[in-house]
Write a protein that holds these residues in place. Structure first.
Motif, PDB file in Angstrom:
ATOM      1  N   THR A 189       0.838  -1.190   0.000  1.00 28.11           N
ATOM      2  CA  THR A 189       0.000   0.000   0.000  1.00 28.11           C
ATOM      3  C   THR A 189       0.877   1.246   0.000  1.00 28.11           C
ATOM      4  OG1 THR A 189      -1.711  -1.174   1.231  1.00 28.11           O
ATOM      5  CG2 THR A 189      -1.832   1.232   1.232  1.00 28.11           C
ATOM      6  N   PHE A 190       0.614   2.118  -0.950  1.00 26.65           N
ATOM      7  CA  PHE A 190       1.328   3.388  -1.044  1.00 26.65           C
ATOM      8  C   PHE A 190       0.361   4.504  -0.672  1.00 26.65           C
ATOM      9  CE2 PHE A 190       3.323   0.506  -4.031  1.00 26.65           C
ATOM     10  CZ  PHE A 190       4.667   0.654  -3.735  1.00 26.65           C
ATOM     11  N   GLN A 191       0.707   5.262   0.374  1.00 24.44           N
ATOM     12  CA  GLN A 191      -0.084   6.414   0.800  1.00 24.44           C
ATOM     13  C   GLN A 191       0.475   7.642   0.076  1.00 24.44           C
ATOM     14  OE1 GLN A 191      -2.836   6.583   3.028  1.00 24.44           O
ATOM     15  NE2 GLN A 191      -2.928   8.578   2.062  1.00 24.44           N
ATOM     16  N   LEU A 192      -0.366   8.321  -0.671  1.00 28.81           N
ATOM     17  CA  LEU A 192       0.069   9.440  -1.501  1.00 28.81           C
ATOM     18  C   LEU A 192      -0.437  10.766  -0.954  1.00 28.81           C
ATOM     19  CD1 LEU A 192      -0.852   7.752  -4.888  1.00 28.81           C
ATOM     20  CD2 LEU A 192       1.366   7.719  -3.739  1.00 28.81           C
TER      21      LEU A 192
ATOM     22  N   PHE B  49      10.994  -5.801 -12.260  1.00 33.49           N
ATOM     23  CA  PHE B  49       9.689  -5.683 -12.898  1.00 33.49           C
ATOM     24  C   PHE B  49       9.119  -4.302 -12.602  1.00 33.49           C
ATOM     25  CE2 PHE B  49       9.287  -8.049  -8.937  1.00 33.49           C
ATOM     26  CZ  PHE B  49       8.327  -7.347  -8.233  1.00 33.49           C
ATOM     27  N   ILE B  50       8.141  -3.902 -13.423  1.00 33.55           N
ATOM     28  CA  ILE B  50       7.464  -2.618 -13.268  1.00 33.55           C
ATOM     29  C   ILE B  50       5.970  -2.881 -13.251  1.00 33.55           C
ATOM     30  CG2 ILE B  50       6.978  -0.368 -14.319  1.00 33.55           C
ATOM     31  CD1 ILE B  50       9.775  -0.541 -15.614  1.00 33.55           C
ATOM     32  N   LYS B  51       5.297  -2.311 -12.269  1.00 33.75           N
ATOM     33  CA  LYS B  51       3.838  -2.387 -12.190  1.00 33.75           C
ATOM     34  C   LYS B  51       3.287  -1.038 -12.653  1.00 33.75           C
ATOM     35  CE  LYS B  51       2.233  -5.655 -10.002  1.00 33.75           C
ATOM     36  NZ  LYS B  51       1.777  -6.988 -10.433  1.00 33.75           N
ATOM     37  N   THR B  52       2.160  -1.060 -13.353  1.00 32.23           N
ATOM     38  CA  THR B  52       1.512   0.170 -13.787  1.00 32.23           C
ATOM     39  C   THR B  52       0.223   0.361 -13.000  1.00 32.23           C
ATOM     40  OG1 THR B  52       0.195  -0.876 -15.522  1.00 32.23           O
ATOM     41  CG2 THR B  52       2.444  -0.164 -16.113  1.00 32.23           C
ATOM     42  N   LEU B  53      -0.405   1.488 -13.200  1.00 28.95           N
ATOM     43  CA  LEU B  53      -1.659   1.755 -12.507  1.00 28.95           C
ATOM     44  C   LEU B  53      -2.709   0.708 -12.869  1.00 28.95           C
ATOM     45  CD1 LEU B  53      -2.588   3.822 -10.465  1.00 28.95           C
ATOM     46  CD2 LEU B  53      -3.403   5.253 -12.323  1.00 28.95           C
ATOM     47  N   ALA B  54      -2.643   0.167 -14.084  1.00 27.02           N
ATOM     48  CA  ALA B  54      -3.583  -0.879 -14.502  1.00 27.02           C
ATOM     49  C   ALA B  54      -3.403  -2.158 -13.681  1.00 27.02           C
ATOM     50  CB  ALA B  54      -3.400  -1.173 -15.987  1.00 27.02           C
ATOM     51  N   ASP B  55      -2.204  -2.362 -13.117  1.00 28.64           N
ATOM     52  CA  ASP B  55      -1.923  -3.537 -12.283  1.00 28.64           C
ATOM     53  C   ASP B  55      -2.364  -3.340 -10.836  1.00 28.64           C
ATOM     54  OD1 ASP B  55      -0.493  -4.840 -14.409  1.00 28.64           O
ATOM     55  OD2 ASP B  55       1.236  -3.567 -13.933  1.00 28.64           O
ATOM     56  N   CYS B  56      -2.765  -2.133 -10.496  1.00 28.50           N
ATOM     57  CA  CYS B  56      -3.039  -1.776  -9.101  1.00 28.50           C
ATOM     58  C   CYS B  56      -4.503  -1.428  -8.903  1.00 28.50           C
ATOM     59  CB  CYS B  56      -2.173  -0.575  -8.701  1.00 28.50           C
ATOM     60  SG  CYS B  56      -0.402  -0.864  -8.870  1.00 28.50           S
ATOM     61  N   THR B  57      -4.854  -1.219  -7.648  1.00 33.55           N
ATOM     62  CA  THR B  57      -6.192  -0.774  -7.272  1.00 33.55           C
ATOM     63  C   THR B  57      -6.049   0.560  -6.557  1.00 33.55           C
ATOM     64  OG1 THR B  57      -6.882  -3.060  -6.949  1.00 33.55           O
ATOM     65  CG2 THR B  57      -8.249  -1.368  -5.940  1.00 33.55           C
ATOM     66  N   ILE B  58      -6.917   1.500  -6.905  1.00 32.13           N
ATOM     67  CA  ILE B  58      -6.933   2.773  -6.189  1.00 32.13           C
ATOM     68  C   ILE B  58      -7.805   2.593  -4.959  1.00 32.13           C
ATOM     69  CG2 ILE B  58      -7.634   5.194  -6.257  1.00 32.13           C
ATOM     70  CD1 ILE B  58      -6.993   5.162  -9.259  1.00 32.13           C
ATOM     71  N   GLY B  59      -7.206   2.839  -3.795  1.00 32.83           N
ATOM     72  CA  GLY B  59      -7.920   2.677  -2.534  1.00 32.83           C
ATOM     73  C   GLY B  59      -8.474   4.002  -2.036  1.00 32.83           C
ATOM     74  N   GLU B  60      -9.004   3.961  -0.834  1.00 25.76           N
ATOM     75  CA  GLU B  60      -9.535   5.170  -0.218  1.00 25.76           C
ATOM     76  C   GLU B  60      -8.397   6.006   0.359  1.00 25.76           C
ATOM     77  OE1 GLU B  60     -12.669   4.436   2.531  1.00 25.76           O
ATOM     78  OE2 GLU B  60     -13.605   2.935   1.244  1.00 25.76           O
ATOM     79  N   GLY B  61      -8.642   7.304   0.466  1.00 26.63           N
ATOM     80  CA  GLY B  61      -7.677   8.178   1.118  1.00 26.63           C
ATOM     81  C   GLY B  61      -6.362   8.310   0.380  1.00 26.63           C
ATOM     82  N   ASN B  62      -6.411   8.423  -0.949  1.00 24.87           N
ATOM     83  CA  ASN B  62      -5.209   8.630  -1.772  1.00 24.87           C
ATOM     84  C   ASN B  62      -4.199   7.493  -1.644  1.00 24.87           C
ATOM     85  OD1 ASN B  62      -6.321  11.069  -2.543  1.00 24.87           O
ATOM     86  ND2 ASN B  62      -5.114  12.272  -1.122  1.00 24.87           N
ATOM     87  N   THR B  63      -4.685   6.270  -1.723  1.00 24.58           N
ATOM     88  CA  THR B  63      -3.791   5.123  -1.661  1.00 24.58           C
ATOM     89  C   THR B  63      -3.826   4.340  -2.976  1.00 24.58           C
ATOM     90  OG1 THR B  63      -5.473   3.668  -0.689  1.00 24.58           O
ATOM     91  CG2 THR B  63      -4.009   4.832   0.835  1.00 24.58           C
ATOM     92  N   ILE B  64      -2.703   3.688  -3.250  1.00 26.13           N
ATOM     93  CA  ILE B  64      -2.607   2.733  -4.346  1.00 26.13           C
ATOM     94  C   ILE B  64      -2.237   1.400  -3.717  1.00 26.13           C
ATOM     95  CG2 ILE B  64      -1.310   2.030  -6.398  1.00 26.13           C
ATOM     96  CD1 ILE B  64      -0.940   4.922  -7.104  1.00 26.13           C
ATOM     97  N   LEU B  65      -2.983   0.359  -4.074  1.00 28.95           N
ATOM     98  CA  LEU B  65      -2.719  -0.988  -3.591  1.00 28.95           C
ATOM     99  C   LEU B  65      -2.117  -1.781  -4.746  1.00 28.95           C
ATOM    100  CD1 LEU B  65      -6.189  -1.445  -1.895  1.00 28.95           C
ATOM    101  CD2 LEU B  65      -4.070  -0.739  -0.804  1.00 28.95           C
ATOM    102  N   CYS B  66      -0.894  -2.247  -4.528  1.00 28.47           N
ATOM    103  CA  CYS B  66      -0.141  -2.944  -5.565  1.00 28.47           C
ATOM    104  C   CYS B  66       0.102  -4.386  -5.135  1.00 28.47           C
ATOM    105  CB  CYS B  66       1.179  -2.215  -5.813  1.00 28.47           C
ATOM    106  SG  CYS B  66       2.240  -2.978  -7.035  1.00 28.47           S
ATOM    107  N   ARG B  67      -0.568  -5.323  -5.783  1.00 30.60           N
ATOM    108  CA  ARG B  67      -0.396  -6.734  -5.427  1.00 30.60           C
ATOM    109  C   ARG B  67       0.658  -7.359  -6.329  1.00 30.60           C
ATOM    110  NH1 ARG B  67      -4.855 -11.314  -4.074  1.00 30.60           N
ATOM    111  NH2 ARG B  67      -3.339 -12.894  -3.535  1.00 30.60           N
ATOM    112  N   LEU B  68       1.631  -8.006  -5.689  1.00 28.99           N
ATOM    113  CA  LEU B  68       2.684  -8.685  -6.433  1.00 28.99           C
ATOM    114  C   LEU B  68       2.280 -10.131  -6.670  1.00 28.99           C
ATOM    115  CD1 LEU B  68       5.872  -7.351  -4.603  1.00 28.99           C
ATOM    116  CD2 LEU B  68       4.583  -6.326  -6.480  1.00 28.99           C
ATOM    117  N   THR B  69       2.689 -10.673  -7.798  1.00 30.15           N
ATOM    118  CA  THR B  69       2.390 -12.063  -8.097  1.00 30.15           C
ATOM    119  C   THR B  69       3.456 -12.966  -7.489  1.00 30.15           C
ATOM    120  OG1 THR B  69       3.654 -12.137 -10.153  1.00 30.15           O
ATOM    121  CG2 THR B  69       1.347 -11.390 -10.301  1.00 30.15           C
TER     122      THR B  69
END
Length: 108
Positions: free
Chosen positions: A12-15, A37-57
């Motif tokens: 989780t990235f708090q922005l 590897f590089i993850k893009t916004l399409a690989d992530c979920t936008i969470g509440e409170g200006n967060t990005i949730l990035c799940r690694l495989t």
């Protein structure tokens, strides 16, 4: 921050700003001076409170070595054309005893 090889953690990235203002977002994972590897916004979920949730495989975490930290950085382009980059974060990568992708053990 720490995660194990072979796991599928969600980072989780708090922005400071809303991710909805981004036209491009790259989350880069580097180890031993090489981009793994590089993850893009399409690989992530936008969470509440200006967060990005990035799940690694499982395959992504298995591509990392357990004897060195992984460096992580977000780079973004905003809808207005401005670009920015986060500070470089470091995460410990925990070792595992069994290599490879987990399967159900049934041979087909």
């Amino acid at each position: 921050m720490q995660f194990k090889r072979g796991a599928t953690p969600t980072i989780t990235f708090q922005l400071d700003v809303s991710p909805e203002l981004f036209s491009i977002c790259h989350i880069t994972f580097q180890q031993y001076g090489k981009i793994r590897f590089i993850k893009t916004l399409a690989d992530c979920t936008i969470g509440e409170g200006n967060t990005i949730l990035c799940r690694l495989t499982e395959e992504e975490t298995l591509s990392l070595k357990g004897d060195a930290k992984v460096k992580i950085q977000l780079r973004v382009a905003y809808l207005d054309g401005q670009k920015d980059a986060s500070d470089i974060l470091e995460a410990d990568v925990g070792a595992i005893l069994e290599e490879g992708v987990l399967t159900d053990g049934i041979e087909g």
